[in-house]
Design a protein around this motif. Structure first.
Motif, PDB file in Angstrom:
ATOM      1  N   ARG A  25       0.686  -1.120   0.116  1.00  0.00           N
ATOM      2  CA  ARG A  25      -0.001   0.079  -0.084  1.00  0.00           C
ATOM      3  C   ARG A  25       0.712   1.176   0.044  1.00  0.00           C
ATOM      4  O   ARG A  25       0.528   2.171  -0.542  1.00  0.00           O
ATOM      5  CB  ARG A  25      -1.027  -0.149   1.310  1.00  0.00           C
ATOM      6  N   ARG A  26       2.065   1.405   0.701  1.00  0.00           N
ATOM      7  CA  ARG A  26       2.776   2.416   0.653  1.00  0.00           C
ATOM      8  C   ARG A  26       3.299   2.801  -0.530  1.00  0.00           C
ATOM      9  O   ARG A  26       3.916   3.767  -0.869  1.00  0.00           O
ATOM     10  CB  ARG A  26       3.803   1.980   1.713  1.00  0.00           C
ATOM     11  N   GLU A  27       3.668   1.569  -1.489  1.00  0.00           N
ATOM     12  CA  GLU A  27       4.582   1.693  -2.450  1.00  0.00           C
ATOM     13  C   GLU A  27       3.648   2.555  -3.506  1.00  0.00           C
ATOM     14  O   GLU A  27       3.983   3.329  -4.626  1.00  0.00           O
ATOM     15  CB  GLU A  27       4.532   0.284  -3.457  1.00  0.00           C
ATOM     16  N   GLN A  28       2.088   2.749  -3.311  1.00  0.00           N
ATOM     17  CA  GLN A  28       1.237   3.695  -4.070  1.00  0.00           C
ATOM     18  C   GLN A  28       1.673   5.009  -3.887  1.00  0.00           C
ATOM     19  O   GLN A  28       1.218   5.980  -4.746  1.00  0.00           O
ATOM     20  CB  GLN A  28      -0.189   3.308  -3.857  1.00  0.00           C
ATOM     21  N   TRP A  29       2.404   5.326  -2.707  1.00  0.00           N
ATOM     22  CA  TRP A  29       2.422   6.785  -2.579  1.00  0.00           C
ATOM     23  C   TRP A  29       4.089   7.037  -2.920  1.00  0.00           C
ATOM     24  O   TRP A  29       4.490   8.316  -2.547  1.00  0.00           O
ATOM     25  CB  TRP A  29       2.485   6.832  -1.008  1.00  0.00           C
ATOM     26  N   ARG A  30       4.642   5.807  -3.174  1.00  0.00           N
ATOM     27  CA  ARG A  30       6.175   6.299  -3.187  1.00  0.00           C
ATOM     28  C   ARG A  30       6.731   7.312  -4.205  1.00  0.00           C
ATOM     29  O   ARG A  30       7.554   8.462  -3.850  1.00  0.00           O
ATOM     30  CB  ARG A  30       6.824   4.755  -3.679  1.00  0.00           C
ATOM     31  N   SER A  31       6.006   7.512  -5.336  1.00  0.00           N
ATOM     32  CA  SER A  31       6.622   8.431  -6.490  1.00  0.00           C
ATOM     33  C   SER A  31       6.422   9.836  -6.012  1.00  0.00           C
ATOM     34  O   SER A  31       6.966  10.731  -5.939  1.00  0.00           O
ATOM     35  CB  SER A  31       5.845   8.345  -7.657  1.00  0.00           C
ATOM     36  N   LEU A  32       5.197   9.825  -5.255  1.00  0.00           N
ATOM     37  CA  LEU A  32       4.484  11.525  -4.932  1.00  0.00           C
ATOM     38  C   LEU A  32       5.368  11.628  -3.492  1.00  0.00           C
ATOM     39  O   LEU A  32       5.847  12.836  -3.375  1.00  0.00           O
ATOM     40  CB  LEU A  32       3.264  11.366  -4.483  1.00  0.00           C
ATOM     41  N   PHE A  47      14.123   7.051   0.093  1.00  0.00           N
ATOM     42  CA  PHE A  47      13.539   6.379  -0.508  1.00  0.00           C
ATOM     43  C   PHE A  47      14.049   5.447  -1.923  1.00  0.00           C
ATOM     44  O   PHE A  47      13.834   4.713  -2.123  1.00  0.00           O
ATOM     45  CB  PHE A  47      12.202   6.715  -1.427  1.00  0.00           C
ATOM     46  N   THR A  48      15.252   6.207  -2.224  1.00  0.00           N
ATOM     47  CA  THR A  48      16.231   5.645  -3.049  1.00  0.00           C
ATOM     48  C   THR A  48      17.312   5.128  -2.354  1.00  0.00           C
ATOM     49  O   THR A  48      17.440   5.214  -1.210  1.00  0.00           O
ATOM     50  CB  THR A  48      16.463   6.633  -4.489  1.00  0.00           C
ATOM     51  N   PHE A  49      18.501   5.207  -3.188  1.00  0.00           N
ATOM     52  CA  PHE A  49      19.839   4.435  -2.490  1.00  0.00           C
ATOM     53  C   PHE A  49      20.318   5.762  -1.938  1.00  0.00           C
ATOM     54  O   PHE A  49      20.152   6.960  -2.078  1.00  0.00           O
ATOM     55  CB  PHE A  49      20.741   4.478  -3.797  1.00  0.00           C
ATOM     56  N   HIS A  50      20.857   5.398  -0.491  1.00  0.00           N
ATOM     57  CA  HIS A  50      21.356   6.223   0.296  1.00  0.00           C
ATOM     58  C   HIS A  50      22.727   6.003   0.997  1.00  0.00           C
ATOM     59  O   HIS A  50      22.762   4.743   1.158  1.00  0.00           O
ATOM     60  CB  HIS A  50      20.254   6.606   1.540  1.00  0.00           C
ATOM     61  N   TYR A 167       5.234   1.810   7.328  1.00  0.00           N
ATOM     62  CA  TYR A 167       4.215   1.283   6.552  1.00  0.00           C
ATOM     63  C   TYR A 167       3.034   1.115   7.405  1.00  0.00           C
ATOM     64  O   TYR A 167       3.258   0.466   8.779  1.00  0.00           O
ATOM     65  CB  TYR A 167       4.754  -0.133   6.066  1.00  0.00           C
ATOM     66  N   LEU A 168       1.998   2.002   7.248  1.00  0.00           N
ATOM     67  CA  LEU A 168       0.826   1.845   8.140  1.00  0.00           C
ATOM     68  C   LEU A 168      -0.226   0.653   7.853  1.00  0.00           C
ATOM     69  O   LEU A 168      -0.429   0.395   6.545  1.00  0.00           O
ATOM     70  CB  LEU A 168       0.153   3.288   7.826  1.00  0.00           C
ATOM     71  N   GLU A 169      -0.861   0.258   8.699  1.00  0.00           N
ATOM     72  CA  GLU A 169      -2.141  -0.391   8.590  1.00  0.00           C
ATOM     73  C   GLU A 169      -3.258   0.148   8.253  1.00  0.00           C
ATOM     74  O   GLU A 169      -3.359   1.616   8.361  1.00  0.00           O
ATOM     75  CB  GLU A 169      -2.453  -1.128   9.727  1.00  0.00           C
ATOM     76  N   ALA A 170      -3.899  -0.376   7.360  1.00  0.00           N
ATOM     77  CA  ALA A 170      -5.355   0.284   6.751  1.00  0.00           C
ATOM     78  C   ALA A 170      -6.556  -0.145   7.385  1.00  0.00           C
ATOM     79  O   ALA A 170      -6.621  -1.260   8.036  1.00  0.00           O
ATOM     80  CB  ALA A 170      -5.373   0.084   4.976  1.00  0.00           C
ATOM     81  N   PRO A 259     -10.492  10.801   3.089  1.00  0.00           N
ATOM     82  CA  PRO A 259     -11.128   9.551   3.723  1.00  0.00           C
ATOM     83  C   PRO A 259     -10.693   8.499   2.603  1.00  0.00           C
ATOM     84  O   PRO A 259     -10.682   8.672   1.592  1.00  0.00           O
ATOM     85  CB  PRO A 259     -12.567  10.021   3.481  1.00  0.00           C
ATOM     86  N   GLY A 260     -10.421   7.338   3.479  1.00  0.00           N
ATOM     87  CA  GLY A 260      -9.964   6.115   2.625  1.00  0.00           C
ATOM     88  C   GLY A 260      -8.574   5.940   2.790  1.00  0.00           C
ATOM     89  O   GLY A 260      -7.983   4.959   2.213  1.00  0.00           O
ATOM     90  N   GLU A 261      -7.740   7.058   3.046  1.00  0.00           N
ATOM     91  CA  GLU A 261      -6.124   7.023   3.008  1.00  0.00           C
ATOM     92  C   GLU A 261      -5.705   6.749   4.579  1.00  0.00           C
ATOM     93  O   GLU A 261      -6.162   7.481   5.187  1.00  0.00           O
ATOM     94  CB  GLU A 261      -5.750   8.093   2.353  1.00  0.00           C
ATOM     95  N   SER A 262      -4.511   6.194   4.514  1.00  0.00           N
ATOM     96  CA  SER A 262      -3.816   6.100   6.028  1.00  0.00           C
ATOM     97  C   SER A 262      -2.870   7.110   6.080  1.00  0.00           C
ATOM     98  O   SER A 262      -2.764   7.581   7.180  1.00  0.00           O
ATOM     99  CB  SER A 262      -3.352   4.849   6.105  1.00  0.00           C
ATOM    100  N   TYR A 263      -2.164   7.564   4.888  1.00  0.00           N
ATOM    101  CA  TYR A 263      -0.897   8.600   4.796  1.00  0.00           C
ATOM    102  C   TYR A 263      -1.705   9.895   4.754  1.00  0.00           C
ATOM    103  O   TYR A 263      -2.736  10.222   4.015  1.00  0.00           O
ATOM    104  CB  TYR A 263      -0.025   8.333   3.830  1.00  0.00           C
TER     105      TYR A 263
END
Length: 517
Positions: A25-32, A47-50, A167-170, A259-263
């Motif tokens: 679910r968190r991957e859906q937010w990754r790019s933003l 989020f990328t190499f560090h 990573y949040l629970e929904a 509504p409907g989002e955890s983040y």
């Protein structure tokens, strides 16, 4: 020591599947999220190499959002939980009888002092600021653990969880539950979980390769009203440690949620388009400035000199075939761009970003000097507008921190058992934001009291509880009521004494008046 998962959570496979679902679910937010961090918080973009010491802001031309996020986090802390100040008080709840509230409030003042003595010893301010920067983009997260005082640790231990590891629970009923996936050096694992069950594979790594990074999953799940912390060695799916709490050690807070989002969706997301545009406009302005400073030239390729090797520098001599103004060998190119237009656009974009991040409520330092009244009104307006955006923080962050702290203190015998639920015990905020709201009530009281002064004194005495004004005024101004105002018992005793003195004085005057007659 062997650990087992709570039966109502299922087996290891079930728990790992919950983690993988939260990660998906968190991957859906990754790019933003990654884009927001790249423009507004590049140093924390993981989020990328560090790697340590990595340069992460080469693409930043305009630092308005970068500096604005830091200011945003500082203003949240100063407005809600200023360091080394008592930003709230424990007070009697609604279920407490009115006649008993004053006595209970006096006892709760000591509880407030104990709470802040431990909070000030902890690293809450530092860790909270780190999480508040993540809040500017989306979601802040703190892990609130109980420290080991026998080893010199403070009783309160706070850890800021980066959003890249969260990573949040929904779903409903998952408040303050979620997962953290992070790499821990093998040598530090026994220090973080001294009573952990590491298993042969991890024990070998701890002994043979202590510098190796081990991927650890640290989750907090809720079942039957109890919060369970679960620590898993991911490679072997080995349960290292588990513990149960009545309050969640994982504190998740947002300012705005769809509504409907955890983040959450922070102010950086709201003005991301302006941040992109400001960065691009600043890039164009810098390029235009470079063109104007260094210039662009045209040269005649007539074979007498090579325009590809000639160097334009101070005190240099350039051989040319012609110095005629009508037919020069080299000529500067006229600049067709206008820097002033770009500057106007940039200032408008910067102002929009600063408004969203509450970065400059009082204007620029070189603006005309403002009166104290104007500064107060601007500050109140900033706090009022931020109060609308940050109202969620009172329940998601402040109340959660206080409940968790009371649980730890009462477990260790520092406080009696009580619930901060608004019924038994409530929280009365004393932060600058709360004081700004109470200042409005105090100003309204001043208008009311000035009107009351126009009435006859006997009408005021009959219509107003004058004896309660000192305590009410001290409370609204955030002053210690117990030190400045009398209690109701003291008021009754003083009133009785005044009446007795008046009666005694009247009784002494009556014989004297009779003798004169």
């Amino acid at each position: 020591m062997e650990y087992t998962l709570p039966s109502d959570l299922g087996g290891m496979e079930t728990v790992v599947k919950r983690f993988m679902a939260a990660k998906a679910r968190r991957e859906q937010w990754r790019s933003l999220l990654q884009e927001c961090y790249e423009y507004a918080l590049p140093q924390k973009e993981t989020f990328t190499f560090h790697s340590p010491g990595q340069t992460k802001n080469k693409h930043i031309y305009d630092s308005t959002a970068v500096m604005g996020v830091r200011t945003y986090a500082a203003r949240i802390q100063s407005a809600h939980t200023p360091p080394w100040r008592q930003w709230m008080n424990f007070v009697a709840g609604t279920d407490t009888p009115k006649d008993d509230r004053e006595a209970l409030n006096k006892k709760l003042e000591e509880a407030t002092d104990i709470f802040f003595s431990h909070l000030d010893e902890s690293d809450y301010s530092n860790q909270s600021t780190e999480s508040d920067q993540d809040l500017a983009i989306s979601t802040g997260a703190l892990f609130f653990e109980e420290g080991n005082e026998l080893e010199g640790e403070p009783l309160f231990k706070f850890t800021s969880i980066p959003l890249a590891q969260l990573y949040l629970e929904a779903g409903e009923g998952t408040k303050n539950t979620g997962w953290r996936e992070h790499d821990v050096e093998a040598r530090n694992i026994p220090l973080m979980w001294p009573n952990g069950n590491f298993g042969p594979d991890l024990d070998k790594k701890i002994e043979k390769t202590p510098d190796e990074k081990i991927k650890i999953i640290n989750g907090v799940l809720k079942s039957n009203g109890v919060f369970h912390q679960i620590v898993i060695y991911q490679a072997a799916k080995q349960l290292i440690f588990t513990q149960s709490f009545t309050t969640s050690p994982l504190i998740i807070y947002r300012t705005n949620v769809i509504p409907g989002e955890s983040y959450g969706r922070g102010p950086v997301m709201d003005v991301l388009a302006d941040i992109r545009s400001a960065n691009k406009v600043k890039e164009f302005i810098l390029k235009n400035a470079a063109l104007q400073m260094a210039g662009v030239y045209t040269a005649t390729n007539d074979g007498s000199w090579n325009p590809h090797t000639v160097v334009i520098a101070p005190a240099s001599v350039i051989p040319v075939s012609s110095n005629s103004n009508t037919n020069p060998s080299i000529k500067s190119l006229e600049n067709s761009g206008r820097m002033d237009v770009g500057q106007f656009v940039l200032e408008d974009l910067q102002a929009s970003i600063n408004r969203a991040l509450f970065a400059n409520p009082l204007g620029e330092t070189d603006d005309p000097v403002k009166s104290a009244t104007e500064q107060m009104l601007r500050t109140q307006e900033m706090l009022r507008s931020s109060g609308a955006s940050f109202g969620r923080l009172n329940t998601e962050k402040i109340k959660a921190v206080v409940e968790r702290a009371v649980d730890i203190l009462s477990t260790n015998g520092r406080l009696p058992k009580f619930k901060v639920d608004g019924k038994e015990v409530s929280i009365r905020m004393q932060s600058p934001l709360a004081k700004a709201e109470e200042q409005e009530e105090f100003q309204a009281f001043q208008v009311w009291w000035s009107q009351m002064q126009t009435l006859p004194p006997e009408v005021v005495a009959l219509g107003a509880q004058v004896e309660n004004i000192p305590a009410w005024t001290a409370a609204k101004l955030g002053l210690p009521v117990a030190d400045l105002a009398r209690s109701s018992e003291e008021i009754k005793a003083a009133s009785k004494q005044i009446i007795e003195q008046a009666q005694a004085q009247q009784g002494a005057q009556q014989p004297q008046q009779q003798q004169e007659v």
